[in-house]
Design a protein around this motif. Sequence first.
Motif, PDB file in Angstrom:
ATOM      1  N   MET A   1      26.300  -0.996  22.730  1.00  0.00           N
ATOM      2  CA  MET A   1      27.392  -1.634  23.452  1.00  0.00           C
ATOM      3  C   MET A   1      28.693  -0.932  23.103  1.00  0.00           C
ATOM      4  SD  MET A   1      28.448  -5.572  23.681  1.00  0.00           S
ATOM      5  CE  MET A   1      29.700  -6.093  24.804  1.00  0.00           C
ATOM      6  N   GLU A   2      29.403  -0.522  24.125  1.00  0.00           N
ATOM      7  CA  GLU A   2      30.718   0.087  23.926  1.00  0.00           C
ATOM      8  C   GLU A   2      31.768  -0.996  24.133  1.00  0.00           C
ATOM      9  OE1 GLU A   2      33.439   3.593  25.859  1.00  0.00           O
ATOM     10  OE2 GLU A   2      31.279   3.708  26.031  1.00  0.00           O
ATOM     11  N   ALA A   3      32.615  -1.186  23.153  1.00  0.00           N
ATOM     12  CA  ALA A   3      33.613  -2.252  23.197  1.00  0.00           C
ATOM     13  C   ALA A   3      34.770  -1.869  24.120  1.00  0.00           C
ATOM     14  CB  ALA A   3      34.147  -2.547  21.809  1.00  0.00           C
ATOM     15  N   CYS A   4      35.269  -2.850  24.850  1.00  0.00           N
ATOM     16  CA  CYS A   4      36.413  -2.639  25.740  1.00  0.00           C
ATOM     17  C   CYS A   4      37.702  -2.681  24.919  1.00  0.00           C
ATOM     18  CB  CYS A   4      36.432  -3.723  26.806  1.00  0.00           C
ATOM     19  SG  CYS A   4      37.744  -3.516  28.023  1.00  0.00           S
ATOM     20  N   GLY A   5      38.692  -1.947  25.364  1.00  0.00           N
ATOM     21  CA  GLY A   5      39.970  -1.888  24.664  1.00  0.00           C
ATOM     22  C   GLY A   5      40.820  -3.132  24.806  1.00  0.00           C
ATOM     23  N   CYS A   6      40.436  -4.067  25.681  1.00  0.00           N
ATOM     24  CA  CYS A   6      41.246  -5.276  25.846  1.00  0.00           C
ATOM     25  C   CYS A   6      41.205  -6.156  24.607  1.00  0.00           C
ATOM     26  CB  CYS A   6      40.806  -6.057  27.081  1.00  0.00           C
ATOM     27  SG  CYS A   6      39.202  -6.874  26.947  1.00  0.00           S
TER      28      CYS A   6
END
Length: 90
Positions: free
Chosen positions: A63-68
């Motif tokens: 899972m790639e984390a979102c920058g928000c």
Amino acid sequence: MRAALLLAAVPPAAATAVAVLRASHLKLYADRHRIEITARPRLGCPRCHGEGGWWTDGAFPEMEACGCWSDRRELRIRLLPVPAWDEPPF
């Protein structure tokens, strides 16, 4: 008299703090050892749509984390030390 005034002021202050944390997409965790304030994904984020990230393709998907939420700071305040283990590890 002072104790009565303090007890009367704490519930409104706590309710205000909870409302502010919900509006600013923060998560509050508190126990006797620490207080943590961490970021949560924004529901209106156009990249992750409130999921917090997305899965990458490949043989080993991650899972790639979102920058928000992943690029925001965390705040941790230690209160009491965590007690040591009294038992042997095995």
